[in-house]
Design a protein around this motif. Structure first.
Motif, PDB file in Angstrom:
ATOM      1  N   ASN A 170       0.837  -1.196   0.000  1.00 43.83           N
ATOM      2  CA  ASN A 170       0.000   0.000   0.000  1.00 43.83           C
ATOM      3  C   ASN A 170       0.875   1.250   0.000  1.00 43.83           C
ATOM      4  O   ASN A 170       1.923   1.299   0.634  1.00 43.83           O
ATOM      5  N   THR A 171       0.459   2.283  -0.732  1.00 45.64           N
ATOM      6  CA  THR A 171       1.149   3.561  -0.752  1.00 45.64           C
ATOM      7  C   THR A 171       0.124   4.671  -0.876  1.00 45.64           C
ATOM      8  O   THR A 171      -0.833   4.570  -1.654  1.00 45.64           O
ATOM      9  N   GLU A 172       0.349   5.737  -0.142  1.00 43.90           N
ATOM     10  CA  GLU A 172      -0.577   6.861  -0.160  1.00 43.90           C
ATOM     11  C   GLU A 172      -0.458   7.670  -1.445  1.00 43.90           C
ATOM     12  O   GLU A 172      -1.372   8.387  -1.819  1.00 43.90           O
ATOM     13  N   VAL A 173       0.695   7.566  -2.107  1.00 43.28           N
ATOM     14  CA  VAL A 173       0.886   8.341  -3.337  1.00 43.28           C
ATOM     15  C   VAL A 173       0.020   7.777  -4.451  1.00 43.28           C
ATOM     16  O   VAL A 173      -0.572   8.513  -5.244  1.00 43.28           O
ATOM     17  N   ARG A 174      -0.079   6.466  -4.530  1.00 46.31           N
ATOM     18  CA  ARG A 174      -0.881   5.821  -5.574  1.00 46.31           C
ATOM     19  C   ARG A 174      -2.261   5.499  -4.997  1.00 46.31           C
ATOM     20  O   ARG A 174      -2.436   4.519  -4.287  1.00 46.31           O
ATOM     21  N   TRP A 175      -3.232   6.341  -5.321  1.00 45.95           N
ATOM     22  CA  TRP A 175      -4.565   6.190  -4.730  1.00 45.95           C
ATOM     23  C   TRP A 175      -5.233   4.894  -5.165  1.00 45.95           C
ATOM     24  O   TRP A 175      -5.960   4.259  -4.416  1.00 45.95           O
ATOM     25  N   LEU A 176      -4.977   4.492  -6.392  1.00 39.58           N
ATOM     26  CA  LEU A 176      -5.678   3.322  -6.923  1.00 39.58           C
ATOM     27  C   LEU A 176      -5.204   2.026  -6.287  1.00 39.58           C
ATOM     28  O   LEU A 176      -5.828   0.978  -6.491  1.00 39.58           O
ATOM     29  N   SER A 177      -4.101   2.044  -5.546  1.00 40.48           N
ATOM     30  CA  SER A 177      -3.601   0.803  -4.947  1.00 40.48           C
ATOM     31  C   SER A 177      -4.441   0.362  -3.757  1.00 40.48           C
ATOM     32  O   SER A 177      -4.412  -0.814  -3.381  1.00 40.48           O
ATOM     33  N   ARG A 178      -5.188   1.286  -3.150  1.00 41.32           N
ATOM     34  CA  ARG A 178      -5.877   0.957  -1.907  1.00 41.32           C
ATOM     35  C   ARG A 178      -6.918  -0.142  -2.096  1.00 41.32           C
ATOM     36  O   ARG A 178      -6.989  -1.087  -1.310  1.00 41.32           O
ATOM     37  N   GLY A 179      -7.716  -0.053  -3.151  1.00 36.06           N
ATOM     38  CA  GLY A 179      -8.738  -1.072  -3.376  1.00 36.06           C
ATOM     39  C   GLY A 179      -8.129  -2.429  -3.668  1.00 36.06           C
ATOM     40  O   GLY A 179      -8.562  -3.459  -3.129  1.00 36.06           O
ATOM     41  N   LYS A 180      -7.078  -2.477  -4.516  1.00 38.02           N
ATOM     42  CA  LYS A 180      -6.460  -3.754  -4.856  1.00 38.02           C
ATOM     43  C   LYS A 180      -5.747  -4.360  -3.655  1.00 38.02           C
ATOM     44  O   LYS A 180      -5.738  -5.585  -3.470  1.00 38.02           O
ATOM     45  N   VAL A 181      -5.147  -3.522  -2.810  1.00 38.44           N
ATOM     46  CA  VAL A 181      -4.442  -4.014  -1.626  1.00 38.44           C
ATOM     47  C   VAL A 181      -5.409  -4.689  -0.661  1.00 38.44           C
ATOM     48  O   VAL A 181      -5.152  -5.780  -0.138  1.00 38.44           O
TER      49      VAL A 181
END
Length: 694
Positions: A430-441
């Motif tokens: 997870n990274t806060e810079v890449r918003w789209l990663s939150r759902g996949k994570v």
């Protein structure tokens, strides 16, 4: 010595004269008891040999003279000069002696009208013409202007017409097809073809973002191998002429980028208006890199291209950013008055270097507006959530980091997942810079919950979360809601996205949020598939606390989105669908509204509206309905998101890596991020010298 004399004479006399000279020289040498070389060393005998040779040649029918000249003395031959056969002197060096020969100018044949009876006319200069066949258009040299040669061509190439009289050929010559001059056949030389191939390969190297050395180290050897296997070694050797060294590829890429920039500047000068999108970031070498994209109308469509990619030499302030853009505009004489809008990631309420640069741009372009990236608005809006859900999100991130931060743990988890037959073998970071990663994570974490339960050490304080059904229900909901929000975010990205597209997506999301909240209140979770499947799996229901937290999150998310995307009276709704307009819009004057009525009454235009995109539809009407179409295009020009800048920095980071810190990436970005294809033929034509050197 005799052989040497005969070699010189053979250039200017016929065979009969050479044999005559040879026989007489042999008799001359036999009457003397000394060898030829010793005879020449004696001055008196040397003069006698020279006079003898001169006398022999001067008596020939062609009047061509060859003499020997000593180093101290030059004999002046008494040769008569004719009007056309004037002799010219050419010196030939041989050891200590010099041989001077005289030759005639090349004879140029004249064209005679009687040659038309053989089917030939003249081509080129009348004084020194070439022979051209009126039947096959083949051009022969001037030496072929002889009746025997012309007759042989007619009898061998056109035997069916050998008995035709001159009137037939004259009629064929005067036909309209033969009245046009023959088009010269232009064939590229090997150097020109090699240079053009070098530019093509360099263009593909820049598009791929690979190192310049790949051309000489990989592409050229592979090309030679392919050509050698498919053709033969002779063709394979021609690949060596293609210049693909490191420095050559770098120069080629700069030439290609300069051609693209020249074409872009020409388009901006003739367009009616343009909008800008800008952002700044630091690269791997610590330079502050500025990317500016431009949107404009060209050839019945709205285009998006990279305006400039520059590194800021000093402080990365708002003044420096504006000065960099302003210098480009002034250098290429692009008018600031054409600027319609400036899109950035800085809102109007924010203070910063980007916001300051936008303010300076609006000062030199008074009619320009500024807009905040709608993707940034969406990302800021979805950050707000109830405390109970926020705690679950934070704990999920801690579990993931416990595994991902330790390579040994990641390897062991992979082995365990493979043995248990899991769908995945690793967690996502997870990274806060890449918003789209939150759902996949969150989805990946929920899918590997059983494997993690076996893998996690009981000493880890969060291991109990994986056995807590209440915690897993909240995690399942977060995985579902962020997956849906990511889908909306992705739908707003891409090229040629307009403000209408984004607000339509947001309007749809607001309605869905209200529907989801109502469904949860009724304890219907079909709209959240992960949560619904988990409830079926554990054969349980959702607690009221969890339901209230979900409803609170959905309602709060809707109110926050309304704050960032306010619903206003859209005076430009006629641009989105002109065929639904029944009253005059406030943004149009009477003349433009009359033009809009004519436009909507055209059945062909109505058919085009259903077939073309909104940008292409209005751009195609510039010629027929210029006033109202230009107003519509001006509404469509502003950027809705910062997608191009985000994509540009991703390409930049992939091109300028830690192994290529000294690379000037601006030409590469010009090629990779532009929709304009360079004109390689035009670039090669500008080069005065085309050679194969590196």
């Amino acid at each position: 010595m005799i052989a040497h004399l005969l070699c010189v004479l053979s250039y200017n006399v016929n065979t009969f004269v050479i044999l005559n000279v040879y026989s007489k020289l042999t008799m001359f040498c036999t009457t003397n008891t000394l060898p030829m070389d010793l005879l020449l060393k004696q001055g008196s005998l040397k003069q006698e040999v020279e006079s003898f040779c001169y006398q022999i040649v001067s008596e020939s029918n062609d009047q061509k003279v060859g003499i020997l000249q000593s180093e101290d003395e030059q004999l002046q031959p008494s040769v008569s000069k004719n009007s056309e056969g004037e002799l010219s002197r050419v010196k030939f060096m041989s050891n200590s002696n010099k041989i001077t020969t005289f030759s005639k100018k090349p004879k140029r044949r004249k064209y005679d009208e009687s040659y038309l009876s053989f089917g030939f006319t003249y081509f080129g200069n009348r004084d020194a013409p070439h022979a051209q066949c009126v039947l096959c258009k083949k051009i022969l040299s001037n030496s072929s202007l002889a009746p025997s040669k012309l007759r042989r061509h007619l009898e061998t190439k056109h035997a069916a017409y050998k008995d035709k009289d001159i009137s037939f050929f004259k009629q064929h010559l005067d036909s309209p097809e033969n009245s046009k001059p023959p088009a010269p056949k232009i064939v590229n030389t090997d150097n020109e073809s090699a240079t053009e191939a070098s530019y093509n390969v360099s263009y593909h190297i820049a598009l791929s973002g690979e190192a310049h050395t790949i051309g000489e180290l990989l592409i050229k050897p592979c090309a030679k191998d392919v050509v050698m296997r498919m053709f033969d070694e002779q063709y394979s050797k021609k690949i060596d002429a293609v210049q693909l060294s490191n420095s050559t590829v770098a120069r080629r890429i700069k030439d290609l980028a300069a051609d693209i920039e020249e074409e872009l500047v020409c388009r901006l000068k003739i367009c009616d208006g343009f909008s800008l999108q800008l952002d700044e970031s630091a690269d791997v070498s610590g330079l502050a890199v500025l990317l500016v994209f431009v949107r404009y109308r060209f050839n019945k469509s709205i285009e998006e291209d990279l305006l400039l990619c520059e590194s800021l030499q000093s402080n990365a302030t708002g003044d420096e950013i504006f000065n960099c853009i302003n210098s480009f505009m002034q250098k290429h004489e692009i008018e600031w008055e054409k600027c319609v809008d400036v899109c950035s990631d800085a809102s109007r309420a924010m203070d910063g270097k980007i916001a300051e640069a936008v303010t300076l741009i609006k000062y030199v372009a008074p009619e320009s507006t500024s807009s905040h990236c709608l993707l940034y608005r969406h990302a800021l809006a979805v950050k707000i959530m109830p405390t109970s859900l926020k705690n679950v999100l934070d704990q999920a991130v801690q579990i993931i980091n416990y595994i991902k931060a330790r390579p040994h743990q990641s390897r062991l988890l992979k082995i365990l997942c493979e043995e248990m037959g899991a769908q995945h073998t690793a967690l996502l970071l997870n990274t806060e810079v890449r918003w789209l990663s939150r759902g996949k994570v969150l989805v990946r974490l929920f899918e590997l919950r059983r494997e993690l339960l076996v893998f996690m050490d009981s000493a880890f304080r969060l291991s109990d979360c994986l056995t807590n059904s209440s915690w897993l229900l909240r995690l399942a909901y977060l995985a579902d809601i962020f997956t849906k929000l990511n889908e909306v975010n992705l739908s707003m990205q891409g090229k040629n996205v307009t403000v209408f597209t984004v607000f339509d997506k947001m309007s749809s999301l607001l309605r869905k949020l209200e529907f989801w909240a109502s469904s949860v209140e009724e304890e219907n979770f079909d709209c959240f598939p992960t949560l619904s499947d988990f409830l079926t799996e554990i054969n349980s229901t959702v607690d009221k606390d969890i339901c209230s937290a979900i409803v609170q999150h959905l309602r709060g998310l809707r109110s926050t989105l309304l704050k960032y995307f306010p619903v206003t009276n859209d005076n430009n709704a006629w641009v989105r669908n002109p065929f639904t307009v029944t009253v005059k819009p406030a943004s149009l004057v009477a003349r433009d509204y009359e033009s809009l009525i004519d436009l909507t009454s055209d059945s062909q235009v109505k058919q085009n509206f259903s077939e073309l995109s909104l940008n292409d539809f209005w751009s195609s009407l510039i010629q027929e309905y210029p006033s109202v179409a230009r107003r519509a295009v001006r509404v469509l020009l502003p950027f809705a998101t910062m997608h191009l800048c985000e994509t540009g920095f991703s390409y930049y980071a992939a091109t300028k890596t830690k192994y290529r810190k000294r690379l000037d990436a601006a030409p590469h970005m010009r090629i990779r991020l532009s929709n304009i294809t360079p004109n390689i033929k035009r670039i090669c034509d500008k080069k005065t010298q085309k050679h194969c050197s590196h």
